[in-house]
Design an enzyme around this catalytic site. Structure first.
Site, PDB file in Angstrom:
ATOM      1  N   ASP A  40       0.830  -1.202   0.000  1.00 17.66           N
ATOM      2  CA  ASP A  40       0.000   0.000   0.000  1.00 17.66           C
ATOM      3  C   ASP A  40       0.868   1.256   0.000  1.00 17.66           C
ATOM      4  O   ASP A  40       0.542   2.255  -0.656  1.00 17.66           O
ATOM      5  CB  ASP A  40      -0.904   0.027   1.235  1.00 17.66           C
ATOM      6  CG  ASP A  40      -2.099  -0.892   1.095  1.00 17.66           C
ATOM      7  OD1 ASP A  40      -2.840  -1.025   2.068  1.00 17.66           O
ATOM      8  OD2 ASP A  40      -2.285  -1.477   0.009  1.00 17.66           O
ATOM      9  N   PHE A  43       1.951   2.075  -3.422  1.00 18.03           N
ATOM     10  CA  PHE A  43       0.865   2.650  -4.221  1.00 18.03           C
ATOM     11  C   PHE A  43       0.621   4.105  -3.800  1.00 18.03           C
ATOM     12  O   PHE A  43       0.432   4.980  -4.645  1.00 18.03           O
ATOM     13  CB  PHE A  43      -0.426   1.845  -4.050  1.00 18.03           C
ATOM     14  CG  PHE A  43      -1.585   2.464  -4.777  1.00 18.03           C
ATOM     15  CD1 PHE A  43      -2.474   3.292  -4.116  1.00 18.03           C
ATOM     16  CD2 PHE A  43      -1.753   2.262  -6.140  1.00 18.03           C
ATOM     17  CE1 PHE A  43      -3.521   3.893  -4.795  1.00 18.03           C
ATOM     18  CE2 PHE A  43      -2.797   2.855  -6.825  1.00 18.03           C
ATOM     19  CZ  PHE A  43      -3.685   3.671  -6.145  1.00 18.03           C
ATOM     20  N   SER A  89     -13.829   7.995  -2.216  1.00 23.06           N
ATOM     21  CA  SER A  89     -12.629   7.530  -1.551  1.00 23.06           C
ATOM     22  C   SER A  89     -12.245   8.557  -0.486  1.00 23.06           C
ATOM     23  O   SER A  89     -13.026   9.469  -0.193  1.00 23.06           O
ATOM     24  CB  SER A  89     -11.512   7.367  -2.575  1.00 23.06           C
ATOM     25  OG  SER A  89     -10.381   6.779  -1.987  1.00 23.06           O
ATOM     26  N   LYS A 116      -9.426   3.175  10.640  1.00 30.29           N
ATOM     27  CA  LYS A 116      -9.532   2.857   9.210  1.00 30.29           C
ATOM     28  C   LYS A 116      -9.345   1.344   9.047  1.00 30.29           C
ATOM     29  O   LYS A 116      -8.230   0.832   9.100  1.00 30.29           O
ATOM     30  CB  LYS A 116      -8.493   3.625   8.409  1.00 30.29           C
ATOM     31  CG  LYS A 116      -8.647   3.476   6.908  1.00 30.29           C
ATOM     32  CD  LYS A 116      -7.644   4.354   6.168  1.00 30.29           C
ATOM     33  CE  LYS A 116      -7.844   4.220   4.669  1.00 30.29           C
ATOM     34  NZ  LYS A 116      -7.535   2.845   4.206  1.00 30.29           N
ATOM     35  N   GLU A 177     -17.630  -1.629   5.934  1.00 32.05           N
ATOM     36  CA  GLU A 177     -16.416  -2.351   5.581  1.00 32.05           C
ATOM     37  C   GLU A 177     -16.555  -3.799   6.035  1.00 32.05           C
ATOM     38  O   GLU A 177     -16.926  -4.075   7.179  1.00 32.05           O
ATOM     39  CB  GLU A 177     -15.217  -1.712   6.279  1.00 32.05           C
ATOM     40  CG  GLU A 177     -13.893  -1.991   5.628  1.00 32.05           C
ATOM     41  CD  GLU A 177     -13.634  -1.120   4.405  1.00 32.05           C
ATOM     42  OE1 GLU A 177     -12.618  -1.365   3.722  1.00 32.05           O
ATOM     43  OE2 GLU A 177     -14.436  -0.206   4.120  1.00 32.05           O
ATOM     44  N   CYS A 411      18.964 -13.375 -19.898  1.00 26.30           N
ATOM     45  CA  CYS A 411      17.611 -13.676 -19.441  1.00 26.30           C
ATOM     46  C   CYS A 411      17.573 -15.080 -18.835  1.00 26.30           C
ATOM     47  O   CYS A 411      18.019 -16.039 -19.485  1.00 26.30           O
ATOM     48  CB  CYS A 411      16.631 -13.582 -20.613  1.00 26.30           C
ATOM     49  SG  CYS A 411      14.953 -14.111 -20.193  1.00 26.30           S
ATOM     50  N   CYS A 430      14.415  -8.123 -21.326  1.00 21.59           N
ATOM     51  CA  CYS A 430      14.809  -9.160 -22.279  1.00 21.59           C
ATOM     52  C   CYS A 430      14.257  -8.749 -23.639  1.00 21.59           C
ATOM     53  O   CYS A 430      13.040  -8.625 -23.805  1.00 21.59           O
ATOM     54  CB  CYS A 430      14.249 -10.519 -21.865  1.00 21.59           C
ATOM     55  SG  CYS A 430      14.429 -11.788 -23.141  1.00 21.59           S
ATOM     56  N   CYS A 436      10.700 -15.563 -25.917  1.00 17.58           N
ATOM     57  CA  CYS A 436      11.106 -15.787 -24.529  1.00 17.58           C
ATOM     58  C   CYS A 436       9.956 -16.479 -23.799  1.00 17.58           C
ATOM     59  O   CYS A 436       8.853 -15.923 -23.705  1.00 17.58           O
ATOM     60  CB  CYS A 436      11.434 -14.459 -23.849  1.00 17.58           C
ATOM     61  SG  CYS A 436      11.757 -14.616 -22.078  1.00 17.58           S
TER      62      CYS A 436
END
Length: 685
Positions: A40, A43, A89, A116, A177, A411, A430, A436
């Site tokens: 998280d 992100f 959100s 939360k 939730e 590779c 690669c 591949c």
């Protein structure tokens, strides 16, 4: 006129924004499906980076930017439900100073502090006290219908019970939730391990996956719980404050959090944040932050919201938890675009609700920057994600046996020499994209995903097997597969060597996938920078793949939601002979390369730019946008002199005011319907 340098700089900025936006969309979609592949915190960092880029260059902040969106698109395999009021959100802050800035901007006599919960969002609608529908968050406007599954969750009442003080209203929309307690999670994983079944990654993913299961009896086994934390649409119920609303919910029989507190000053808010930072494991559910809300509902309405989040609430995110373990090895994986990513193989360690043994190291530059060596004791962090991150070594625990890791020259899948795609790239790739095995199997898995052909019987294990067993040499022959060819597979055959049930299902899925919409075919080709949004826009504009292939790059770039980077990526991809061979073989096998034009909407809005604002009775925001695009128009998010029409619904706000100031024609919903059906001439008056 802009200089060549200015144009080059803007092109680089657009490329940077496009890549970052695609990455944010990708990881957001995985997160809401309960299948995240990065922490998280990573992100959040990506999202903040995108916000910062748009703040510095406002021209990049297009209406469909991930910074303007909520949640992720709904799963096409499940029925849709449109929320009565949009599910939003929350904006995040990460330290006391950022929180104080928000408190200074948002003064209130009373605040609520709420834990939360690290779970999955749910939307419940009760009509005359009876549970009518339940849905996931989805994209904030439309969610997935999970009513049947919600009815087997013990905490969700089928009927509300009123009191003299709080009678049951005619209509109320409840936000909550769904979660799994850490204790239940540990018990269920122990049971699954004893039965020889794979264990779950963490409680949040288990809850999110449980809500989408097909069999309610399997949902029961997840022991899911629910906490209410908000209200949406309502009739016959007008509380004065959020706290009063929670008292009503509790009186009706809905579960509310025992940890919610009412405070009156910014100092008290900061004290609650500090307290829960030290008591994160005291709650009955996993939590990753503290939500602060203005309590008074009239003040909430006055403060309003941005396109994705209310201004009257904020989420304080706690730092991810950290533990130490031994780094056994560093290996690399090869993705569908050839990107080679190092990852840590570690002694298993329990952290934040699950046991982990692998962690991402991002790229070779990060390995060097962090200074980790094979054999090190390393610090990892994880706040409920599948793949945690290695932060760095505990240098004082070194004994001299540690070994510096060397990034491979070749590779690991096909032996081709690795290299960056362009000078200065941190990621090495690669270049053997055609043959591949790792890239081929990853592309097969991707094209089988729900965002492309949605081939249920083709997962990671099956995709790898089709390549390594020699059933397929690349994706071009996928739709020509026969039972005889599948007999060479290990995954899709019985011990006797005959095609098993999964193999027969795969062949059936492939036959069904041949009728997929054109945009899904475009996504399935794995063209960089061309995701579902761009693919939909291209399919809508061109209607057939040959027309798209033949279109000039400038024409492609003018398509709403595409732009110059995606347009050039398309032209470059189709310029490669073996890429075109994939398309030719799919078409020869019966994959539909054009959309059915018989039911195509009349192009009444061709060349027109239309802005929809406010709430319409018969259109969601997405369906209004789709109606405009399908008729050849451009659905814009902001009003300018180039706007041809503004459609104003209830609570239209500043966009309608700007349209009036600019002299842009404003239509109500009836006028919008007339415009869609008959074109601009019908509404000129």
């Amino acid at each position: 006129m802009a200089s060549v340098t200015d144009k080059t700089e803007m092109s680089d900025l657009q490329r940077q924004w496009s890549e970052l936006a695609d990455e944010v969309r990708h990881h957001r979609e995985l997160y809401y499906k309960g299948e995240p592949t990065i922490p998280d915190a990573d992100f959040d960092a990506l999202f903040q980076q995108l916000q910062a880029l748009e703040a510095e260059h406002p021209e990049l902040a297009v209406p469909d930017s991930p910074t303007m969106e909520v949640g992720a698109p709904v799963d096409a395999a499940l029925p849709d439900i449109e929320h009565l009021e949009r599910m939003m959100s929350l904006d995040n802050v990460f330290d006391a100073a950022e929180l104080q800035d928000w408190l200074d901007r948002t003064p209130a006599q009373t605040y609520l502090t709420e834990l939360k919960i690290d779970g999955a969002s749910i939307d419940l609608v009760y009509r005359d006290g009876e549970l009518a529908t339940a849905a996931t968050r989805g994209d904030g406007r439309v969610g997935e219908d999970i009513t049947t599954n919600a009815k087997v969750i013990a905490d969700i009442p089928h009927r509300l019970t009123g009191t003299a003080e709080y009678p049951v209203p005619a209509l109320v929309e409840i936000r909550g939730e769904v979660y799994m307690t850490p204790e239940d999670f540990a018990e269920i994983n122990a049971e699954r391990a004893e039965e020889g079944k794979p264990t779950f990654a963490n409680p949040r993913n288990s809850a999110a996956g449980g809500l989408r299961m097909k069999n309610p009896e399997d949902v029961k086994k997840r022991r899911l719980r629910m906490v209410s934390h908000g209200i949406g649409a309502r009739e016959g119920f007008e509380p004065a404050s959020q706290f009063d609303a929670y008292k009503a919910l509790e009186a009706w029989g809905l579960p509310v959090s025992q940890y919610t507190e009412r405070v009156h000053t910014a100092v008290e808010v900061q004290e609650r944040v500090s307290y829960w930072a030290d008591h994160r494991h005291d709650a009955v559910f996993e939590m990753d932050g503290l939500v602060v809300k203005v309590d008074d509902l009239a003040s909430q309405r006055q403060l309003g919201a941005t396109s994705r989040a209310p201004r009257w609430a904020i989420a304080y995110k706690y730092p991810p938890e950290e533990v130490t373990t031994k780094l056994i090895d560093i290996q690399v994986g090869v993705g569908r675009t050839g990107r080679v990513t190092p990852y840590a193989v570690m002694e298993p360690v329990f952290v934040s609700g699950s046991t982990v043994s692998m962690a991402t190291l991002h790229n070779q530059t990060e390995v060097k920057r962090k200074g980790v060596r094979i054999g090190d004791t390393v610090v990892i962090r994880k706040a409920g994600e599948i793949i945690p991150e290695v932060l760095g070594p505990v240098a004082e625990k070194r004994d001299g046996t540690e070994v510096e890791w060397q990034f491979p020259k070749d590779c690991p899948s096909c032996g081709t020499t690795l290299a960056p795609q362009k000078e200065g790239d941190a990621d090495w790739r690669c270049p053997n994209t055609q043959s591949c095995p790792a890239q081929l199997s990853a592309r097969l898995e991707y094209l089988a995903g729900r965002g492309a052909f949605d081939i249920e019987a083709l997962g990671e294990k099956g995709a790898l097997d089709l390549i390594t067993s020699g059933v397929l040499t690349d994706e071009s022959d996928l739709f020509n597969l026969t039972e005889e060819e599948l007999e060479k597979s290990a995954v899709y055959t019985t011990k006797a060597g005959k095609v098993n049930a999964s193999g027969k299902k795969l062949l059936k899925n492939l036959d069904q996938a041949k009728q997929a919409d054109l945009w899904r075919v475009i996504v399935a080709l794995s063209i960089r920078h061309v995701g579902p949004t761009a693919a939909r826009a291209l399919a809508s504009r061109y209607g057939a793949l040959p027309a798209l292939i033949d279109a000039p790059v400038e024409h492609l770039a003018e398509t709403d939601g595409v732009g110059s980077i995606s347009a050039q990526a398309l032209k470059d991809w189709f310029a490669v002979e073996w890429h075109r061979n994939i398309v030719d073989k799919w078409a020869a096998a019966g994959v539909r390369m054009e959309d059915d034009q018989s039911d195509k909407a009349p192009q009444t809005l061709e060349g027109l730019t239309v802005v929809v604002t406010g709430t319409l009775e018969n259109f969601s925001r997405d369906s209004a946008k789709e109606a405009i695009i399908s008729r050849g128009g451009k659905a814009a998010g902001s009003v300018s002199k180039k706007t041809d029409f503004v459609v104003a619904g209830a609570n239209a706000g500043s966009k309608a005011e700007k349209a009036e100031a600019l002299g842009v024609p404003i239509l109500d919903e009836d006028g919008f319907t007339e415009l869609l059906e008959k074109g601009p001439e019908a509404v000129q008056s």
